[in-house]
Scaffold this motif. Structure first.
Motif, short mmCIF file in Angstrom:
data_model
loop_
_atom_site.label_atom_id
_atom_site.label_comp_id
_atom_site.label_asym_id
_atom_site.label_seq_id
_atom_site.Cartn_x
_atom_site.Cartn_y
_atom_site.Cartn_z
N ALA A 8 1.27 -1.29 0.03
CA ALA A 8 0.21 0.14 0.15
C ALA A 8 1.02 1.66 0.16
CB ALA A 8 -0.31 -0.27 0.97
N SER A 9 2.39 1.24 0.51
CA SER A 9 2.65 2.58 0.25
C SER A 9 3.14 3.46 -0.74
CB SER A 9 3.90 1.98 1.85
OG SER A 9 5.06 1.58 0.99
N SER A 10 3.42 1.53 -2.11
CA SER A 10 3.81 2.23 -2.76
C SER A 10 2.36 2.59 -3.57
CB SER A 10 4.45 0.96 -3.84
OG SER A 10 3.63 -0.22 -3.66
N ALA A 11 1.48 2.51 -3.22
CA ALA A 11 0.02 2.79 -3.78
C ALA A 11 -0.47 3.68 -3.30
CB ALA A 11 -0.90 0.99 -3.66
N VAL A 49 -11.71 -0.97 0.15
CA VAL A 49 -12.98 0.11 -0.79
C VAL A 49 -13.20 -0.33 -2.04
CG1 VAL A 49 -14.56 2.27 -1.01
CG2 VAL A 49 -12.78 2.10 1.07
N ALA A 50 -12.48 0.01 -2.76
CA ALA A 50 -13.16 0.00 -4.62
C ALA A 50 -11.62 -1.53 -4.56
CB ALA A 50 -12.92 0.63 -5.20
N TRP A 51 -11.87 -2.01 -5.90
CA TRP A 51 -10.43 -2.86 -6.63
C TRP A 51 -11.69 -3.34 -8.37
CZ3 TRP A 51 -14.44 -4.45 -3.39
CH2 TRP A 51 -15.52 -5.72 -3.82
N LEU A 52 -10.00 -3.48 -9.09
CA LEU A 52 -10.36 -4.24 -10.16
C LEU A 52 -9.72 -5.47 -10.51
CD1 LEU A 52 -8.12 -1.09 -11.57
CD2 LEU A 52 -10.76 -1.49 -11.67
N LEU A 61 -7.79 -1.41 -4.87
CA LEU A 61 -7.47 0.81 -5.06
C LEU A 61 -7.29 0.68 -3.59
CD1 LEU A 61 -9.71 1.17 -7.80
CD2 LEU A 61 -7.04 0.04 -8.16
N THR A 62 -6.32 0.43 -3.21
CA THR A 62 -5.10 1.34 -2.39
C THR A 62 -4.79 2.55 -2.07
OG1 THR A 62 -3.48 0.12 -2.09
CG2 THR A 62 -5.54 -1.34 -1.13
N GLY A 63 -4.52 3.12 -2.91
CA GLY A 63 -3.72 4.59 -2.77
C GLY A 63 -4.55 5.44 -3.49
#
Length: 145
Positions: A8-11, A49-52, A61-63
């Motif tokens: 998550a830190s890179s996103a 919350v959301a994802w692809l 979609l973590t960022g």
């Protein structure tokens, strides 16, 4: 095949030398938008919350900003010759219980399509089909918050 870069830190959508939450020279309105985007990214802790979904994989979609493209610096890298190096980005914003996903084409060569229609910037909803190159990604949004 596609892969998701790092944790998550890179996103988080922060650039080199930029700390999460660093708004630099942004206007007050841009700073408020940035804060809403970061809080939306944090809302998915424990459950996204959301994802692809594509190629049988689920990419959270973590960022606040997720970039999609062929370049290895993209958050989601697609190995597809029809995809530009930096093809599109998805932004998550949250205002209280309302979650908003926006996709924006980054001046790609072949365009970005939502449900078959070419877009510049478009709001995404659960079940939308995002087509980039020959790759179709299905959008999932958890509205049960």
């Amino acid at each position: 095949p596609a892969h998701l870069r790092g944790a998550a830190s890179s996103a988080t959508g922060t650039g080199a030398g930029q700390q999460e939450g660093d708004t630099g020279d942004l206007s007050r309105e841009q700073q408020e938008d940035h804060t809403r985007e970061l809080s939306a990214a944090g809302a998915g802790r424990g459950r996204p919350v959301a994802w692809l979904e594509f190629d049988g994989d689920r990419h959270a979609l973590t960022g606040a900003v997720t970039t999609i493209g062929r370049d290895q610096s993209a958050t989601i890298v697609l190995d597809d010759p029809g995809v530009s190096r930096r093809h599109a980005e998805v932004r998550i914003r949250q205002d209280g219980p309302h979650v908003q996903l926006l996709v924006r084409d980054l001046d790609s060569t072949n365009g970005t399509f939502v449900n078959g229609d070419e877009i510049g910037t478009e709001e995404l909803s659960d079940g939308d089909r995002l087509t980039i190159g020959r790759t179709t990604l299905v959008v999932h949004v958890d509205r049960g918050r």
